[in-house]
Design a protein around this motif. Structure first.
Motif, PDB file in Angstrom:
ATOM      1  N   CYS A   1       0.994  -1.267   0.076  1.00 58.49           N
ATOM      2  CA  CYS A   1      -0.011  -0.016  -0.050  1.00 58.49           C
ATOM      3  C   CYS A   1       0.933   1.262   0.001  1.00 58.49           C
ATOM      4  O   CYS A   1       0.642   2.116  -0.738  1.00 58.49           O
ATOM      5  CB  CYS A   1      -1.022  -0.002   1.331  1.00 58.49           C
ATOM      6  SG  CYS A   1      -1.984  -1.526   1.464  1.00 58.49           S
TER       7      CYS A   1
ATOM      8  N   GLU B   1      -3.879  -6.072  -6.519  1.00 62.04           N
ATOM      9  CA  GLU B   1      -3.392  -6.143  -5.263  1.00 62.04           C
ATOM     10  C   GLU B   1      -4.246  -5.481  -4.250  1.00 62.04           C
ATOM     11  O   GLU B   1      -4.835  -4.423  -4.522  1.00 62.04           O
ATOM     12  CB  GLU B   1      -2.071  -5.465  -5.273  1.00 62.04           C
ATOM     13  CG  GLU B   1      -1.274  -5.650  -3.991  1.00 62.04           C
ATOM     14  CD  GLU B   1       0.194  -5.099  -4.048  1.00 62.04           C
ATOM     15  OE1 GLU B   1       1.138  -5.251  -4.984  1.00 62.04           O
ATOM     16  OE2 GLU B   1       0.347  -3.828  -3.359  1.00 62.04           O
ATOM     17  N   SER B   2      -4.105  -6.028  -2.933  1.00 60.04           N
ATOM     18  CA  SER B   2      -4.736  -5.388  -1.982  1.00 60.04           C
ATOM     19  C   SER B   2      -4.083  -5.384  -0.765  1.00 60.04           C
ATOM     20  O   SER B   2      -2.921  -6.233  -0.677  1.00 60.04           O
ATOM     21  CB  SER B   2      -6.077  -6.430  -1.721  1.00 60.04           C
ATOM     22  OG  SER B   2      -6.977  -5.545  -0.519  1.00 60.04           O
ATOM     23  N   CYS B   3      -4.315  -4.663   0.431  1.00 60.72           N
ATOM     24  CA  CYS B   3      -3.359  -4.684   1.644  1.00 60.72           C
ATOM     25  C   CYS B   3      -3.444  -6.146   2.017  1.00 60.72           C
ATOM     26  O   CYS B   3      -4.261  -6.769   2.097  1.00 60.72           O
ATOM     27  CB  CYS B   3      -4.390  -4.017   2.749  1.00 60.72           C
ATOM     28  SG  CYS B   3      -3.470  -3.877   4.350  1.00 60.72           S
TER      29      CYS B   3
ATOM     30  N   GLN C   1      -8.518 -10.433   3.983  1.00 60.28           N
ATOM     31  CA  GLN C   1      -7.657  -9.820   3.206  1.00 60.28           C
ATOM     32  C   GLN C   1      -6.611 -11.069   2.720  1.00 60.28           C
ATOM     33  O   GLN C   1      -6.318 -11.023   1.610  1.00 60.28           O
ATOM     34  CB  GLN C   1      -6.705  -8.627   3.833  1.00 60.28           C
ATOM     35  CG  GLN C   1      -7.503  -7.604   4.181  1.00 60.28           C
ATOM     36  CD  GLN C   1      -7.806  -6.804   2.923  1.00 60.28           C
ATOM     37  OE1 GLN C   1      -9.199  -6.579   2.655  1.00 60.28           O
ATOM     38  NE2 GLN C   1      -7.082  -6.210   1.731  1.00 60.28           N
TER      39      GLN C   1
ATOM     40  N   VAL D   1      -9.048  -0.371   5.022  1.00 66.03           N
ATOM     41  CA  VAL D   1      -8.517  -1.628   4.364  1.00 66.03           C
ATOM     42  C   VAL D   1     -10.003  -2.592   3.677  1.00 66.03           C
ATOM     43  O   VAL D   1      -9.880  -2.973   2.791  1.00 66.03           O
ATOM     44  CB  VAL D   1      -7.839  -2.618   5.419  1.00 66.03           C
ATOM     45  CG1 VAL D   1      -7.374  -4.029   5.125  1.00 66.03           C
ATOM     46  CG2 VAL D   1      -6.812  -1.697   5.854  1.00 66.03           C
TER      47      VAL D   1
ATOM     48  N   ASN E   1     -11.284  -0.061   0.407  1.00 62.71           N
ATOM     49  CA  ASN E   1     -10.300   0.413  -0.430  1.00 62.71           C
ATOM     50  C   ASN E   1      -9.391  -0.690  -0.647  1.00 62.71           C
ATOM     51  O   ASN E   1      -8.436  -0.450  -1.799  1.00 62.71           O
ATOM     52  CB  ASN E   1      -9.821   1.885  -0.189  1.00 62.71           C
ATOM     53  CG  ASN E   1     -11.049   2.862   0.247  1.00 62.71           C
ATOM     54  OD1 ASN E   1     -12.189   2.505  -0.315  1.00 62.71           O
ATOM     55  ND2 ASN E   1     -10.685   3.729   0.835  1.00 62.71           N
ATOM     56  N   GLY E   2      -9.030  -1.723   0.114  1.00 61.22           N
ATOM     57  CA  GLY E   2      -7.786  -2.379   0.259  1.00 61.22           C
ATOM     58  C   GLY E   2      -6.745  -1.820   0.557  1.00 61.22           C
ATOM     59  O   GLY E   2      -5.606  -2.497   0.045  1.00 61.22           O
ATOM     60  N   ALA E   3      -6.570  -0.813   1.339  1.00 60.03           N
ATOM     61  CA  ALA E   3      -5.396  -0.037   1.553  1.00 60.03           C
ATOM     62  C   ALA E   3      -5.744   0.637   2.850  1.00 60.03           C
ATOM     63  O   ALA E   3      -6.890   1.193   3.023  1.00 60.03           O
ATOM     64  CB  ALA E   3      -4.944   0.891   0.523  1.00 60.03           C
ATOM     65  N   PRO E   4      -4.844   0.882   3.836  1.00 57.39           N
ATOM     66  CA  PRO E   4      -5.222   1.462   5.013  1.00 57.39           C
ATOM     67  C   PRO E   4      -5.383   2.763   4.983  1.00 57.39           C
ATOM     68  O   PRO E   4      -5.886   3.611   5.726  1.00 57.39           O
ATOM     69  CB  PRO E   4      -3.824   1.225   5.935  1.00 57.39           C
ATOM     70  CG  PRO E   4      -2.977   0.892   4.976  1.00 57.39           C
ATOM     71  CD  PRO E   4      -3.407   0.222   3.961  1.00 57.39           C
ATOM     72  N   TRP E   5      -4.992   3.537   3.602  1.00 50.70           N
ATOM     73  CA  TRP E   5      -5.375   4.823   3.359  1.00 50.70           C
ATOM     74  C   TRP E   5      -6.660   5.112   2.551  1.00 50.70           C
ATOM     75  O   TRP E   5      -7.082   3.882   2.115  1.00 50.70           O
ATOM     76  CB  TRP E   5      -4.271   5.723   2.864  1.00 50.70           C
ATOM     77  CG  TRP E   5      -3.005   5.825   3.899  1.00 50.70           C
ATOM     78  CD1 TRP E   5      -2.917   6.560   4.887  1.00 50.70           C
ATOM     79  CD2 TRP E   5      -1.749   4.973   3.748  1.00 50.70           C
ATOM     80  NE1 TRP E   5      -1.421   6.392   5.262  1.00 50.70           N
ATOM     81  CE2 TRP E   5      -0.907   5.416   4.600  1.00 50.70           C
ATOM     82  CE3 TRP E   5      -1.434   3.896   2.755  1.00 50.70           C
ATOM     83  CZ2 TRP E   5       0.234   4.977   4.715  1.00 50.70           C
ATOM     84  CZ3 TRP E   5      -0.158   3.218   3.160  1.00 50.70           C
ATOM     85  CH2 TRP E   5       0.661   3.894   4.020  1.00 50.70           C
TER      86      TRP E   5
ATOM     87  N   ARG F   1      -4.245   2.189  -7.733  1.00 53.01           N
ATOM     88  CA  ARG F   1      -3.167   1.427  -7.411  1.00 53.01           C
ATOM     89  C   ARG F   1      -1.766   1.487  -8.023  1.00 53.01           C
ATOM     90  O   ARG F   1      -0.753   1.128  -7.603  1.00 53.01           O
ATOM     91  CB  ARG F   1      -3.485   0.077  -6.888  1.00 53.01           C
ATOM     92  CG  ARG F   1      -3.084  -0.622  -5.462  1.00 53.01           C
ATOM     93  CD  ARG F   1      -3.344  -1.768  -5.060  1.00 53.01           C
ATOM     94  NE  ARG F   1      -4.014  -1.562  -3.832  1.00 53.01           N
ATOM     95  CZ  ARG F   1      -2.761  -1.991  -2.721  1.00 53.01           C
ATOM     96  NH1 ARG F   1      -1.669  -2.083  -3.014  1.00 53.01           N
ATOM     97  NH2 ARG F   1      -3.431  -1.913  -1.302  1.00 53.01           N
TER      98      ARG F   1
END
Ligand code: SF4
Ligand code: SF4
Lengths: 263, 432
Positions: free
Chosen positions: A27, A60-62, A79, B411, B414-418, B425
């Motif tokens: 990320c 891709e994901s976290c 996840q 997460v 959006n699949g991200a911590p931000w 991406r």
């Protein structure tokens, strides 16, 4: 960047090809402006030595690392399992990551959920390339005589006992390498791990990255080598906090490698 | 004869009391959840040999390592002499090993005496260091009255025991030179010989001193043995099994909760039927939600504070101290144990480890850096307890700090911590 070809796994698959290695960007590497530069540099290195690679891109994901360490095991496993599904669709065998947190999670925690891959951190890749003679320190900027110190990321060092690879990548620079008083297994955390990156620190007498800055100042280094995008942010904030932006640079091991080779 | 009977009664009582208290600690440890640490015996023995027997993690602080080594080696080796005292006490003999061992006996006694002096030196140094030298490691919120005096008592008892041992030998040696009674010539007494001039010359007085010190020494040891279960000094026993059952995985690897795996699998694949598992709490609210290994570690902790002294949160003035996490865990499981002793197996009270002992502020200050885990000389993992408690707070109570809830939301969505869109991406590819 135009000369560097960056393909996604989907594009590769559409062309009926499988890359040698999947580059897991992470990320921070995807979204953080400073870390994006490191991401591009890792691509340059892969490209330079002719390793065929691809990224997942929007697939891709976290990894779930911050969720897991904050205690949200549900979110982590959701996840993880979704990522494993994607990785397995592309028949992934080998992964290089640009972040010690992604590295640790995919390497250690995904196997228990069915995701088995060979995972290495980008500094390990650089070390291997140096060992094999495929990567040298020539053709670019000289680091000769410059005072460089290295900050161990917790999830690379203590977490997985990777202490030598990043140092090896710096040893070929002909630079003046110095260790901070707290280094290797005794290294001080940058303050970002365990999801601290995403919240205010608890109250105390100072922030952890400021404490770390004092070690850096004591080492009298002008370059601090980092190997983690979170450390990068924390160390740069520390440098700013101490008003040392003119004197001290924070660079990822990949960036240093790119510069010295003029990539 | 009377002496022998008294001796046997005291010995039996001491052993009985000790086993009873050890039994209680064992029971308390087993109140923890199950975890499997039986894999890889070869590696486990090796770790134990290195870390517990070989003290390999002590060397990071060389001064303390050497001093501790004196006490440790002294303790282990002087036990041969304790064995002789036990045999003598039961059978009414005197220096029973001197005859069969012959010349070796002299060497042994000589060795014991030198060790006794080294132990004395180390204990006195440690006492000074703890009470006069202002070492930060020995203060801190968790180092309240009891842990402080516990450490001092241990050192003082050891000083007394060693002094009694040397005085006993000195008197014995003088009696040997006088050819008195059953005090047969036995071996070298290189250190206690020097104490001779301080003692009276009269045989009867010497005999009284020798007997007095002999009884004091052995009763002292038995009393000390029974002090162990109440003290951090219990580590001399638990360090070995505790290190044997160490976590052998990379430190960065956190456990995957199997109960969660089942639920997540069922969510992702509706046709998945999980094996029926016992429903337990997610994470730990109280000590009984922790594993027996966590609880064994709590009883093994030596309160040395090496963990706390390297903790980045602690060093920057935050409330968290990994040593306190371990001490709180031990205090709480001991409290539950006492409740069970008094009120039976189903004892419940209205306290929990979370909030009554460990605050949320402590939990949220941890960066999960593993410095504490790495520093612990007996392979204790305070971080695991912190993580388990975070799991409880987040998954059972939904009480994470607001900013972390935001991160979870990002997460998830959006699949991200931000708060960036997953569609962006690959934007890094274009820029610069
Ligand atoms: S893991 Fe947590 S408790 Fe242990 S040293 Fe690091 S910040 Fe402190
Ligand atoms: S947990 Fe380990 S390092 Fe920390 S006080 Fe206890 S024994 Fe010492």
């Amino acid at each position: 960047m135009s000369e560097v070809q960056i393909l996604t796994m989907a594009e590769m698959a559409a062309a009926g090809k499988e890359p040698e290695i999947l580059f897991w960007v992470g990320c921070a590497g995807s979204f953080d402006e400073r870390a994006q530069r490191i991401t591009r540099d890792i691509c340059k290195i892969l490209n330079h030595v002719g390793i065929s690679f691809a990224v997942l891109g929007t697939e891709e994901s976290c990894t779930g690392d911050p969720a897991k360490r904050a205690g949200n095991e549900f979110l982590f496993q959701m996840q993880a399992m979704m990522n494993i599904q994607v990785l397995d669709v592309y028949n992934t065998k080998k992964i290089v990551t640009g972040c010690p947190h992604c590295f640790n999670t995919i390497k250690n925690e995904y196997p228990g959920l069915g995701g088995n891959y060979e995972v290495i951190h980008h500094t390990q890749l650089i070390q291997q390339l140096i060992d094999e003679g495929r990567l040298k320190a020539e053709g670019g900027e000289s680091f000769k005589g410059r005072r460089i110190t290295y900050h161990d990321p917790c999830y690379l060092g203590r977490g997985n006992d990777v202490y030598e690879a990043p140092r090896k990548a710096l040893e070929i620079l002909d630079a003046d390498l110095v260790e901070m008083k707290r280094c290797r297994s005794n290294g001080l955390c940058c303050g970002a791990g365990g999801a601290q990156m995403f919240k205010e620190p608890e109250k105390g007498t100072k922030d952890i990255n400021i404490e770390r800055m004092e070690d850096i100042l004591e080492s009298k280094a002008t370059i601090v080598a980092a190997a983690c995008p979170f450390c990068m942010t924390m160390l740069r904030d520390g440098v700013k906090g101490k008003d040392k932006e003119q004197e001290i640079q924070v660079l990822d091991v990949a960036e240093i490698t790119v510069r010295v080779n003029g990539l | 004869m009377i002496g022998q009977i008294i001796f046997i009664i005291i010995l039996a009582a001491a052993i009985w009391l000790f086993s009873k208290n050890v039994g209680k600690i064992r029971r308390n440890i087993l109140l923890g959840r199950d975890t499997d640490r039986s894999d890889n015996p070869g590696e486990r023995w090796k770790t134990m040999a290195l870390v517990a027997l070989g003290q390999s993690k002590m060397v990071k602080r060389p001064f303390a390592a050497v001093m501790h080594l004196f006490i440790y080696v002294g303790f282990v080796i002087i036990n041969i002499e304790v064995l002789e005292i036990l045999v003598d006490g039961v059978f009414g003999s005197h220096r029973v090993f001197s005859h069969p061992l012959g010349g070796l006996y002299g060497l042994l006694i000589g060795g014991f005496e030198i060790l006794a002096v080294l132990v004395l030196v180390a204990c006195v140094t440690f006492l000074i260091r703890r009470n006069i030298g202002k070492l930060k490691r020995f203060s801190g919120v968790e180092m309240t009255a009891w842990p402080k005096s516990d450490a001092n008592y241990i050192l003082i008892i050891e000083i007394l025991l060693m002094t009694a041992f040397l005085t006993m030998n000195a008197a014995d040696h003088k009696l040997q030179l006088l050819n008195f009674g059953h005090y047969i010539k036995a071996g070298n007494f290189p250190v206690s010989d020097l104490l001779g001039p301080l003692l009276p010359d009269r045989a009867s007085a010497l005999e009284m001193i020798e007997r007095g010190c002999w009884w004091f020494h052995i009763i002292g040891i038995l009393a000390f043995l029974n002090y162990l279960p109440y003290s951090k000094h219990f580590h001399i026993l638990l360090a070995f099994p505790n290190v044997y059952y160490s976590n052998l995985n990379p430190k960065g690897k956190f456990t995957n909760m199997a109960s969660v795996t089942n639920e997540v699998k069922a969510m992702l694949d509706p046709s998945f039927v999980p094996e029926p598992a016992e429903v337990s709490r997610f994470g730990a609210k109280d000590v009984t939600d922790l594993t027996w290994k966590n609880l064994m570690e709590a009883y093994t902790c030596t309160e040395c504070g090496r963990c706390t002294s390297v903790c980045p949160a602690n060093q920057t003035g935050k409330l968290l101290s990994p040593r306190k996490i371990m001490m709180d865990t031990r205090d709480r499981i001991t409290e539950i144990g006492k409740g069970i002793d008094q009120n039976g197996k189903d004892f419940k009270d209205d306290k929990t480890l979370l909030d009554n002992y460990i605050t949320r502020e402590e939990l949220w200050a941890c960066t999960t850096c593993n410095a504490c885990v790495d520093a612990c000389p007996v392979n204790i993992n305070p971080l695991e307890i912190i993580t388990e408690m975070r799991r409880y707070v987040v998954m059972e109570e939904s009480q994470a700090p607001a900013s972390l809830n935001n991160m979870f939301g990002n997460v998830e969505n959006n699949g991200a911590p931000w708060k960036y869109s997953a569609a962006d991406r690959l934007n890094w590819k274009e820029e610069s």
